[in-house]
Scaffold this active site. Structure first.
Site, short mmCIF file in Angstrom:
data_model
loop_
_atom_site.label_atom_id
_atom_site.label_comp_id
_atom_site.label_asym_id
_atom_site.label_seq_id
_atom_site.Cartn_x
_atom_site.Cartn_y
_atom_site.Cartn_z
N ALA A 1 2.66 -15.95 -5.27
CA ALA A 1 4.05 -15.52 -5.45
C ALA A 1 5.08 -16.50 -4.89
CB ALA A 1 4.25 -14.15 -4.80
N LEU B 1 5.51 -21.64 -10.57
CA LEU B 1 5.56 -20.82 -11.79
C LEU B 1 6.33 -19.52 -11.55
CD1 LEU B 1 3.94 -20.60 -14.67
CD2 LEU B 1 2.79 -18.79 -13.44
N ASP C 1 -5.18 -14.53 1.78
CA ASP C 1 -5.88 -15.51 0.94
C ASP C 1 -6.63 -14.79 -0.18
OD1 ASP C 1 -8.23 -14.48 2.00
OD2 ASP C 1 -8.22 -15.92 3.66
N LEU C 2 -7.54 -15.51 -0.83
CA LEU C 2 -8.17 -14.91 -2.00
C LEU C 2 -9.52 -14.25 -1.69
CD1 LEU C 2 -7.27 -17.61 -4.69
CD2 LEU C 2 -6.11 -15.45 -4.16
N HIS D 1 -1.99 -24.19 -27.64
CA HIS D 1 -0.81 -23.78 -28.43
C HIS D 1 -0.95 -24.12 -29.92
CE1 HIS D 1 0.87 -23.15 -24.57
NE2 HIS D 1 1.28 -24.38 -24.32
C1 BG6 Z 1 3.50 -26.08 -21.94
C2 BG6 Z 1 3.02 -27.47 -21.70
O1 BG6 Z 1 2.41 -25.20 -22.07
O2 BG6 Z 1 4.27 -26.06 -23.15
C3 BG6 Z 1 4.20 -28.42 -21.56
O3 BG6 Z 1 2.26 -27.49 -20.49
C4 BG6 Z 1 5.08 -28.32 -22.79
O4 BG6 Z 1 3.75 -29.76 -21.38
C5 BG6 Z 1 5.44 -26.88 -23.08
O5 BG6 Z 1 6.25 -29.08 -22.54
C6 BG6 Z 1 6.15 -26.78 -24.41
O6 BG6 Z 1 6.57 -25.47 -24.65
P1 BG6 Z 1 8.10 -25.08 -24.79
O7 BG6 Z 1 8.08 -23.65 -25.14
O8 BG6 Z 1 8.74 -25.37 -23.47
O9 BG6 Z 1 8.66 -25.96 -25.85
#
Ligand code: BG6
Length: 478
Positions: free
Chosen positions: A13, A17, A86-87, A234
């Site tokens: 947390a 990210l 911790d984990l 992706h």
């Molecule tokens: C992420 C990658 O999953 O997707 C990045 O780790 C990338 O390197 C990004 O820039 C692109 O996604 P978006 O939605 O920010 O265009």
């Protein structure tokens, strides 16, 4: 138990990210009255107290959310708790004071900790619902493994504790509106059903070009490279949406079955002719958007002899009746000429004696910078002569920056609802690793081809193209 009383636990947390993506998304959902979970519990190794955690989150929300509102924050903050640990299972067991019934565990952790965290939660007795009607879910960020072997190992580490219907693997592309529209557009319009096969389609190109460089993520990126970072997950998911068979209903399992099937139908890339099917590139110094940028190997943290690819392209064939002989091209790169992303589907040319050679149509799903569907066709040019010209029929979807919610928010809502349709199932992940694994292996022994930053990618990408086909130039609806 209703969703409003569920607990949302964030492991990791205090990490990047959480502060950059997760909390801003939670905040926006909360501000729009969409956040249905009750408590939010931050969990991390830092020995902070609740107030320190709240200060940290608030400072970051102010930086990452436009129109930060003090009153909204107060309402959200009242739901937030913090627990350090911790984990290990005994440490995670302390979460039981917050988690009695429905709970979601979000792993905002470095990938090498996913297995430990998932096991620790399991051993602490947190993965199994105490009685029926209660849910326990785990959310994992990509990457799901580093190659086929490690993806399988991660799957095996999870499976004693977490059933597949409890696991939500985030691929944020699947939360993007235009991406979801590919499926809707494909399966709602009869016109498309009759042309969606190798008899009518010449090729499919999926391009995701970014002007961005490393954005401080060099430690991760230099180990990952473009193939792992973008294509294996992706772009491969986008590919499944174009190539899958029509599902009979909008049901997560049926969608996953069809996606997994098309991934399994991808012809193995021939090791002896891999260069005809896969291209790796790395940017050299150049100009992007009018600014000089250094070569990848001169970026902060990157070794001067790094062989990591910042551009990757693949040609895939699907060995089934629908797609036999149709090449699917997938490519993505950093520091390219423009931020431009699309799925382009080219129809076969019509007989050439009537109006000339090489006239074919494109259906383009544009994803970046703005979102739209273009139908690129031909028509008579107004005037006395019988001359044809290209016309573009555009259905605008969303302008750049117009989005009122991010892909992340969409996916978080799905997790809260328990809808797994936009989360890749393990067999999909496994099948896409199986496709890219030989390429990863081959690329260990070679250097990527250089392309100047600010261009459309390495010249070698053209060797993937079948006869009479070529890459669509970035950024054009033609
Ligand atoms: C992420 C990658 O999953 O997707 C990045 O780790 C990338 O390197 C990004 O820039 C692109 O996604 P978006 O939605 O920010 O265009």
């Amino acid at each position: 138990m209703s969703e409003t009383q569920s607990t949302f636990v964030i492991l990791g947390a205090t990490g990047d990210l959480t502060r950059r993506l997760l909390f801003p998304a939670i905040y926006r959902l909360y501000a729009q009255n969409e956040w249905t979970a009750g408590q939010i519990v931050g969990y991390a190794v830092e020995k902070w107290d609740r107030n320190q955690f709240l200060d940290h989150i608030k400072t970051n929300l102010k930086a990452f959310v436009t129109g930060f509102d003090e009153k909204t924050w107060e309402g959200l903050a009242a739901r937030i708790q913090y627990q350090s640990g911790d984990l290990s299972a005994p440490s995670l067991g302390a979460l039981k004071r917050f988690v009695q019934d429905d709970a979601i565990f979000y792993l905002g952790l470095p990938p090498q900790l996913f297995a430990n965290a998932a096991q620790g939660l399991g051993q602490a007795g947190l993965s199994r619902p105490p009685h029926s009607g209660i849910f326990r879910r785990i959310v994992i960020e990509k990457p799901f493994g580093w190659d086929l072997k490690s993806a399988r190992a991660l799957g095996q580490a999870l499976s004693p504790w977490w059933q597949e219907d409890q696991v939500f693997r985030i691929d944020h592309f699947l939360g993007k509106d235009t991406v979801q529209n590919v499926l809707v557009f494909r399966f709602i319009n009869r016109l498309l059903a009759s042309i969606w096969d190798s008899q009518h389609i010449a090729q499919v190109q999926i391009t995701y070009a970014e002007t961005l460089g490393l954005e401080g993520r060099w430690q991760y990126y230099d180990k990952a490279g473009a193939l792992r970072d973008m294509l294996q997950n992706h772009l491969m998911q986008l590919f499944t949406l174009v190539a899958m068979e029509p599902p009979s209903e909008w049901d997560a399992d049926i969608l996953h079955n069809h996606k997994a099937e098309v991934l399994r139908a991808v012809r193995s890339l021939p090791p002896e002719r891999l260069a005809d099917f896969a291209v790796a590139g790395q940017y050299s110094a150049g100009q992007v958007g009018g600014h000089a940028v250094p070569a990848y190997t001169e970026e902060e943290g990157i070794k001067t002899d790094s062989a990591t690819e910042t551009y990757a392209a693949l040609k895939l064939y699907v060995d089934n009746w629908r797609w036999y002989g149709v090449p699917f091209y997938l490519r993505s790169g950093k520091r390219m000429a423009q931020d431009y992303a699309e799925i382009g589907v080219q129809l076969k040319s019509v007989p050439e004696k009537l109006f000339g050679a090489g006239l074919s149509d494109w259906l383009v799903f544009r994803m970046k910078p703005d979102e739209a569907i273009d139908l690129v066709m031909w028509a008579k040019k107004p005037g006395m002569d019988l001359v044809s010209e290209q016309i573009v029929l555009t259905a605008p979807y969303k302008k750049a920056g117009e989005s009122d919610y991010s892909a992340y928010e969409q996916l978080l809502l799905d997790v809260l609802k328990g809808d797994q349709s936009a989360f890749p199932r393990f067999d999909e992940v496994e099948a896409s690793w199986r496709i890219v694994d030989p390429v990863l292996e081959a690329w260990k022994a070679q250097k990527p081809e250089l392309y100047r930053a600010g261009t459309d990618g390495p010249a070698g990408q053209d060797r993937l193209m079948d006869a009479n086909l070529s890459w669509r130039p970035l950024g054009t609806p033609s």
